[in-house]
Each structure stands twice: as structure tokens, then as C-alpha cells.
Design a protein around this motif. Structure first.
Motif, PDB file in Angstrom:
ATOM      1  N   UNK A   1     -46.259  22.103   3.755  1.00 50.85           N
ATOM      2  CA  UNK A   1     -47.499  22.066   4.534  1.00 50.85           C
ATOM      3  C   UNK A   1     -47.520  20.873   5.474  1.00 50.85           C
ATOM      4  N   UNK A   2     -47.065  19.715   4.986  1.00 47.59           N
ATOM      5  CA  UNK A   2     -47.051  18.518   5.829  1.00 47.59           C
ATOM      6  C   UNK A   2     -46.077  18.666   6.993  1.00 47.59           C
ATOM      7  N   UNK A   3     -44.856  19.094   6.695  1.00 52.33           N
ATOM      8  CA  UNK A   3     -43.841  19.248   7.743  1.00 52.33           C
ATOM      9  C   UNK A   3     -44.255  20.325   8.742  1.00 52.33           C
ATOM     10  N   UNK A   4     -44.737  21.462   8.247  1.00 53.61           N
ATOM     11  CA  UNK A   4     -45.090  22.571   9.129  1.00 53.61           C
ATOM     12  C   UNK A   4     -46.287  22.237  10.004  1.00 53.61           C
ATOM     13  N   UNK A   5     -47.272  21.541   9.438  1.00 51.29           N
ATOM     14  CA  UNK A   5     -48.448  21.185  10.231  1.00 51.29           C
ATOM     15  C   UNK A   5     -48.074  20.235  11.370  1.00 51.29           C
TER      16      UNK A   5
ATOM     17  N   UNK B   1     -59.821   8.863  20.468  1.00 51.54           N
ATOM     18  CA  UNK B   1     -58.796   9.200  19.487  1.00 51.54           C
ATOM     19  C   UNK B   1     -57.448   9.375  20.171  1.00 51.54           C
ATOM     20  N   UNK B   2     -56.407   8.887  19.528  1.00 47.11           N
ATOM     21  CA  UNK B   2     -55.056   9.097  20.020  1.00 47.11           C
ATOM     22  C   UNK B   2     -54.530  10.444  19.590  1.00 47.11           C
ATOM     23  N   UNK B   3     -53.219  10.652  19.818  1.00 44.47           N
ATOM     24  CA  UNK B   3     -52.617  11.947  19.499  1.00 44.47           C
ATOM     25  C   UNK B   3     -52.699  12.244  18.001  1.00 44.47           C
ATOM     26  N   UNK B   4     -52.295  11.274  17.170  1.00 42.41           N
ATOM     27  CA  UNK B   4     -52.322  11.528  15.729  1.00 42.41           C
ATOM     28  C   UNK B   4     -53.748  11.627  15.213  1.00 42.41           C
TER      29      UNK B   4
ATOM     30  N   UNK C   1     -55.226  14.700  13.127  1.00 41.70           N
ATOM     31  CA  UNK C   1     -55.702  14.518  11.754  1.00 41.70           C
ATOM     32  C   UNK C   1     -57.194  14.819  11.616  1.00 41.70           C
ATOM     33  N   UNK C   2     -57.990  14.442  12.619  1.00 42.34           N
ATOM     34  CA  UNK C   2     -59.438  14.544  12.494  1.00 42.34           C
ATOM     35  C   UNK C   2     -60.014  15.827  13.104  1.00 42.34           C
TER      36      UNK C   2
END
Length: 272
Positions: free
Chosen positions: A79-83, A172-175, A179-180
Motif C-alpha cells: 500500500x505504501x509503495x503503490x500509493x 502545502x508542498x508536494x508531499x 499526505x493530507x
């Protein structure tokens, strides 16, 4: 009209429901009834001793835990890698993006049997055979993760770009945007990824046979083949009892989460 439709659906579900019914009921039958002809839908003699023998013949509780924690770790890692990868392919523009995505998708065309020998040699060189590391690392970086990345990419493409523009205006930046904003909205797709990844890891059979040799390290699909008598013949009642304990929890999880699974897959085709 509805009654006819329901009757048709009941008839059509028989080929899918009957094997599960036969597995569960035969797990509490003595061997003589399992092999009897004509077969009976319900046991005449209820014998639950096969469930006790499952734990006496093998360290089945440990093997059950092995499958459970491996599937959980693989699901979380995938899930982490795919997201992250799916969001990058959907939102970040870079040279060769489409070509690289096609190269990634070709991983789905390569059968696991083709790569199992070089992977075994690599893990053997690293001293990681007869451990659970190959069963964790390979699925996270292999074909299940590729399919999960495709699902996540299609979902993120379907999200309106205005949501991210508003997040960037707020600083907000890219990450932070990922994430949010994007990740919370991707719960249906993540649910679909989690279900099929967990099922794939739970049912993995070839890789455990290749990498594992100690019974206490076995996973459930490998353990199910070990319930044999002194002459090498299958102990059908014990095997079916073990199979019932293996299959029913997964069946319950799928029934409870099928809405998220269907909704997540539906979103993968909204945009190309």
C-alpha cells in the motif's frame, strides 16, 4: 419477476458455495463418510477430533501466525509503495514518464516461475533462504505491487486537480498535498489494494516451497500439504479441517470489505 431472479441467482451460486460447504461439513466427518458413495451433504457422525489433530501433527498455530504477519506486512508495504508510485505517475510530470510506466506494467507479464530461480540464487547468496524475508520483499517490489500501482495511479488521475491547487495555495508542498489531501481521498482504492494484496500473500504457495524448509517457518498453503499418514496418503478429514480454519477468516474479511473492494476497482477506469 423478483422471485424468478432470486431463484436463478440461487442456482448460479451453487457451484461457488458448494465446495465451501463440502469442505466445512467434511472436516467434521470420519474418513469413512468422506469417501462414501453416494456422498451426503451433512455428516451422520459429527467428529471434531480432526481439528485437534491439526495442532498435534504440526505447529499449526505458529504456521497460522506466520501467514498472518507476513500477509499484514506485505499488505502495508505494498500500500505504501503503490500509493507513492501511483501518485508520482499520476501527478508528477518528468521526461519518459509514460515509457517508464509501460516498463513497470510489463512486470505483470512475467510469470513468477520465470524469476524464481534467479531470486532464489540471490537470496541464497545473501543467506536469507529459510527465512521469511523473500516472502516479504519480493511481493512488495514484484507483480502485486505493480498492479496496485496501476490501481492507485488511475484513482489519483480521477481526482480533480483543483483540490491540489487549493492545497498548494495554503502552503502545502508536494508531499504534504499527497499526505493530507490525496491519500485520505484514496481510501476506496487503498481498500481494494489491501484486499487483493492480502489474499495474494495469504495464498502464496510456490515461493514458500522454494524458500522454506523448516516446519516452524511454513505458511499455511505449504502446511496444508503436510497432513499425510505414515504411508504418504492424505488425511482428508484433517486436511479439510486445516483448510476450513485457513479459508473462513479470509472469506469473512472479503464479505465485510467487498464494498470498498468494488468501489476502489470502479474508480480505476474513470480516466485514462
Amino acid at each position: 419477476m423478483k422471485l424468478a431472479l432470486y431463484a436463478l441467482l440461487c442456482v448460479l451460486c451453487v457451484p461457488f458455495v458448494f465446495p465451501t460447504w463440502w469442505m466445512v461439513t467434511s472436516s467434521v466427518k470420519p474418513m469413512s463418510e468422506i469417501l462414501a458413495f453416494p456422498p451426503k451433504l451433512l455428516p451422520q457422525t459429527w467428529d471434531f477430533s480432526s481439528y485437534r489433530q491439526v495442532f498435534e501433527i504440526q505447529p499449526f498455530a505458529q504456521q497460522y501466525f506466520n501467514s498472518l504477519y507476513i500477509a499484514a506486512v506485505v499488505t502495508a508495504g505494498t500500500m505504501a509503495v503503490a500509493a507513492l508510485a501511483g501518485y508520482a505517475f499520476a501527478r508528477i510530470r518528468f521526461p519518459g514518464q509514460n515509457v517508464l510506466f509501460v516498463v513497470v506494467l510489463t512486470g505483470l507479464l512475467i510469470p513468477s516461475e520465470v524469476t524464481i530461480v534467479p531470486l532464489f540464487q540471490m537470496f541464497h547468496t545473501l543467506g536469507l533462504t529459510n527465512t521469511h524475508w523473500p516472502l516479504i520483499v519480493v511481493p512488495i517490489l514484484g507483480a502485486p505491487s505493480v498492479l496496485a500501482t496501476f490501481i492507485m495511479r488511475q484513482f489519483f488521475i480521477s481526482l480533480p486537480g483543483e483540490l491540489e491547487e487549493a492545497a498548494r495555495v495554503d502552503g502545502l508542498g508536494r508531499f504534504g498535498t499527497f499526505y493530507r489531501v490525496a491519500l485520505p481521498l484514496a481510501r476506496p482504492a487503498l481498500g481494494a489494494v489491501a484486499i487483493f494484496t492480502f489474499l495474494h500473500s495469504w495464498n502464496l504457495y510456490l515461493e514458500p516451497i522454494v524458500y522454506l524448509s523448516s516446519p516452524e517457518l511454513f505458511t499455511l498453503p505449504q502446511a496444508l500439504t503436510q497432513f499425510v499418514d505414515l504411508y504418504g496418503g492424505p488425511m482428508w478429514n484433517v486436511q479439510l479441517a486445516a483448510a476450513t480454519m485457513t479459508a473462513l477468516p479470509i472469506l469473512v474479511v472479503f464479505v465485510l470489505a467487498q464494498r470498498q473492494f468494488i468501489e476502489g476497482l470502479a474508480h480505476t477506469g474513470l480516466k485514462g
